[in-house]
Design a protein around this motif. Structure first.
Motif, PDB file in Angstrom:
ATOM      1  N   HIS A  47      42.495-101.118  19.982  1.00 41.19           N
ATOM      2  CA  HIS A  47      42.513 -99.736  20.427  1.00 41.19           C
ATOM      3  C   HIS A  47      43.946 -99.292  20.699  1.00 41.19           C
ATOM      4  O   HIS A  47      44.802-100.097  21.036  1.00 41.19           O
ATOM      5  N   GLN A  48      44.159 -97.984  20.573  1.00 37.86           N
ATOM      6  CA  GLN A  48      45.434 -97.434  21.001  1.00 37.86           C
ATOM      7  C   GLN A  48      45.528 -97.612  22.510  1.00 37.86           C
ATOM      8  O   GLN A  48      44.508 -97.766  23.183  1.00 37.86           O
ATOM      9  N   PRO A  49      46.727 -97.559  23.070  1.00 31.45           N
ATOM     10  CA  PRO A  49      46.862 -97.661  24.527  1.00 31.45           C
ATOM     11  C   PRO A  49      46.008 -96.594  25.216  1.00 31.45           C
ATOM     12  O   PRO A  49      45.827 -95.486  24.699  1.00 31.45           O
ATOM     13  N   ARG A  50      45.499 -96.930  26.387  1.00 35.37           N
ATOM     14  CA  ARG A  50      44.599 -96.031  27.118  1.00 35.37           C
ATOM     15  C   ARG A  50      45.220 -94.648  27.321  1.00 35.37           C
ATOM     16  O   ARG A  50      44.547 -93.636  27.150  1.00 35.37           O
ATOM     17  N   ASN A  51      46.493 -94.574  27.686  1.00 36.17           N
ATOM     18  CA  ASN A  51      47.103 -93.264  27.939  1.00 36.17           C
ATOM     19  C   ASN A  51      47.127 -92.409  26.673  1.00 36.17           C
ATOM     20  O   ASN A  51      46.981 -91.181  26.748  1.00 36.17           O
ATOM     21  N   VAL A  52      47.273 -93.002  25.504  1.00 37.16           N
ATOM     22  CA  VAL A  52      47.251 -92.254  24.240  1.00 37.16           C
ATOM     23  C   VAL A  52      45.843 -91.732  23.972  1.00 37.16           C
ATOM     24  O   VAL A  52      45.657 -90.563  23.618  1.00 37.16           O
ATOM     25  N   ARG A  53      44.824 -92.584  24.169  1.00 39.02           N
ATOM     26  CA  ARG A  53      43.435 -92.158  23.955  1.00 39.02           C
ATOM     27  C   ARG A  53      43.040 -91.059  24.930  1.00 39.02           C
ATOM     28  O   ARG A  53      42.377 -90.090  24.554  1.00 39.02           O
ATOM     29  N   GLU A  54      43.442 -91.194  26.196  1.00 39.34           N
ATOM     30  CA  GLU A  54      43.094 -90.185  27.196  1.00 39.34           C
ATOM     31  C   GLU A  54      43.762 -88.843  26.887  1.00 39.34           C
ATOM     32  O   GLU A  54      43.153 -87.789  27.036  1.00 39.34           O
ATOM     33  N   LYS A  55      45.017 -88.870  26.447  1.00 46.48           N
ATOM     34  CA  LYS A  55      45.711 -87.629  26.108  1.00 46.48           C
ATOM     35  C   LYS A  55      45.039 -86.949  24.924  1.00 46.48           C
ATOM     36  O   LYS A  55      44.816 -85.734  24.944  1.00 46.48           O
ATOM     37  N   CYS A  56      44.688 -87.689  23.908  1.00 47.33           N
ATOM     38  CA  CYS A  56      43.999 -87.126  22.748  1.00 47.33           C
ATOM     39  C   CYS A  56      42.677 -86.489  23.181  1.00 47.33           C
ATOM     40  O   CYS A  56      42.349 -85.363  22.779  1.00 47.33           O
ATOM     41  N   PHE A  57      41.939 -87.188  24.017  1.00 52.86           N
ATOM     42  CA  PHE A  57      40.656 -86.709  24.528  1.00 52.86           C
ATOM     43  C   PHE A  57      40.822 -85.403  25.307  1.00 52.86           C
ATOM     44  O   PHE A  57      40.138 -84.413  25.044  1.00 52.86           O
ATOM     45  N   THR A  58      41.764 -85.390  26.246  1.00 51.67           N
ATOM     46  CA  THR A  58      41.955 -84.184  27.059  1.00 51.67           C
ATOM     47  C   THR A  58      42.553 -83.042  26.244  1.00 51.67           C
ATOM     48  O   THR A  58      42.232 -81.877  26.496  1.00 51.67           O
ATOM     49  N   ASP A  59      43.396 -83.347  25.250  1.00 50.61           N
ATOM     50  CA  ASP A  59      43.950 -82.299  24.387  1.00 50.61           C
ATOM     51  C   ASP A  59      42.845 -81.569  23.629  1.00 50.61           C
ATOM     52  O   ASP A  59      42.856 -80.337  23.514  1.00 50.61           O
ATOM     53  N   VAL A  60      41.875 -82.312  23.117  1.00 50.85           N
ATOM     54  CA  VAL A  60      40.762 -81.698  22.385  1.00 50.85           C
ATOM     55  C   VAL A  60      39.937 -80.808  23.318  1.00 50.85           C
ATOM     56  O   VAL A  60      39.550 -79.700  22.955  1.00 50.85           O
ATOM     57  N   ILE A  61      39.705 -81.290  24.531  1.00 45.99           N
ATOM     58  CA  ILE A  61      38.945 -80.495  25.508  1.00 45.99           C
ATOM     59  C   ILE A  61      39.684 -79.205  25.842  1.00 45.99           C
ATOM     60  O   ILE A  61      39.111 -78.110  25.796  1.00 45.99           O
ATOM     61  N   HIS A  62      40.967 -79.311  26.165  1.00 47.88           N
ATOM     62  CA  HIS A  62      41.756 -78.115  26.503  1.00 47.88           C
ATOM     63  C   HIS A  62      41.796 -77.129  25.338  1.00 47.88           C
ATOM     64  O   HIS A  62      41.639 -75.920  25.525  1.00 47.88           O
ATOM     65  N   SER A  63      41.994 -77.637  24.135  1.00 46.47           N
ATOM     66  CA  SER A  63      42.052 -76.776  22.954  1.00 46.47           C
ATOM     67  C   SER A  63      40.729 -76.048  22.739  1.00 46.47           C
ATOM     68  O   SER A  63      40.699 -74.841  22.483  1.00 46.47           O
ATOM     69  N   THR A  64      39.639 -76.759  22.865  1.00 50.50           N
ATOM     70  CA  THR A  64      38.317 -76.163  22.667  1.00 50.50           C
ATOM     71  C   THR A  64      38.037 -75.083  23.701  1.00 50.50           C
ATOM     72  O   THR A  64      37.597 -73.975  23.361  1.00 50.50           O
ATOM     73  N   ILE A  65      38.291 -75.385  24.966  1.00 53.28           N
ATOM     74  CA  ILE A  65      38.032 -74.423  26.046  1.00 53.28           C
ATOM     75  C   ILE A  65      38.946 -73.205  25.923  1.00 53.28           C
ATOM     76  O   ILE A  65      38.516 -72.068  26.117  1.00 53.28           O
ATOM     77  N   SER A  66      40.222 -73.424  25.566  1.00 52.23           N
ATOM     78  CA  SER A  66      41.157 -72.298  25.462  1.00 52.23           C
ATOM     79  C   SER A  66      40.781 -71.350  24.324  1.00 52.23           C
ATOM     80  O   SER A  66      41.178 -70.189  24.330  1.00 52.23           O
ATOM     81  N   GLN A  67      39.987 -71.832  23.371  1.00 51.70           N
ATOM     82  CA  GLN A  67      39.520 -70.985  22.269  1.00 51.70           C
ATOM     83  C   GLN A  67      38.126 -70.417  22.541  1.00 51.70           C
ATOM     84  O   GLN A  67      37.484 -69.867  21.652  1.00 51.70           O
ATOM     85  N   GLY A  68      37.675 -70.579  23.802  1.00 54.27           N
ATOM     86  CA  GLY A  68      36.380 -70.027  24.185  1.00 54.27           C
ATOM     87  C   GLY A  68      35.197 -70.924  23.869  1.00 54.27           C
ATOM     88  O   GLY A  68      34.046 -70.530  24.023  1.00 54.27           O
TER      89      GLY A  68
END
Length: 82
Positions: A47-68
């Motif tokens: 697996h990628q390092p945990r901090n990389v996986r968590e950032k990718c995960f939260t980036d997708v969430i933020h992007s989705t929510i910011s687009q409504g």
């Protein structure tokens, strides 16, 4: 660990030596079972390092929510939804 007719049997569920937000890393105990049964859901996965996986995960969430959009996160019912 169970002793069955003089045979030391160790059974353990899946574990990790990597500490995370919810669980301590598994300890290495000093004993030698004759038989060891280990659940290993991700035993051979790299697996990628945990901090990389968590950032990718939260980036997708933020992007989705910011687009409504809305985010639905499926989670295992036991042991993974912490």
């Amino acid at each position: 660990m169970a002793d069955i007719a003089g045979v030391r049997v160790l059974y353990t569920g899946d574990y990790s030596r990597e500490e995370d937000c919810h669980l301590c890393a598994a300890e290495i105990l000093q004993f030698s079972p004759d038989i060891c049964v280990i659940e290993s859901t991700y035993g051979v996965q790299l697996h990628q390092p945990r901090n990389v996986r968590e950032k990718c995960f939260t980036d997708v969430i933020h992007s989705t929510i910011s687009q409504g959009g809305r985010v639905l996160i499926p989670a295992f019912a036991l042991g993974r939804a912490q």
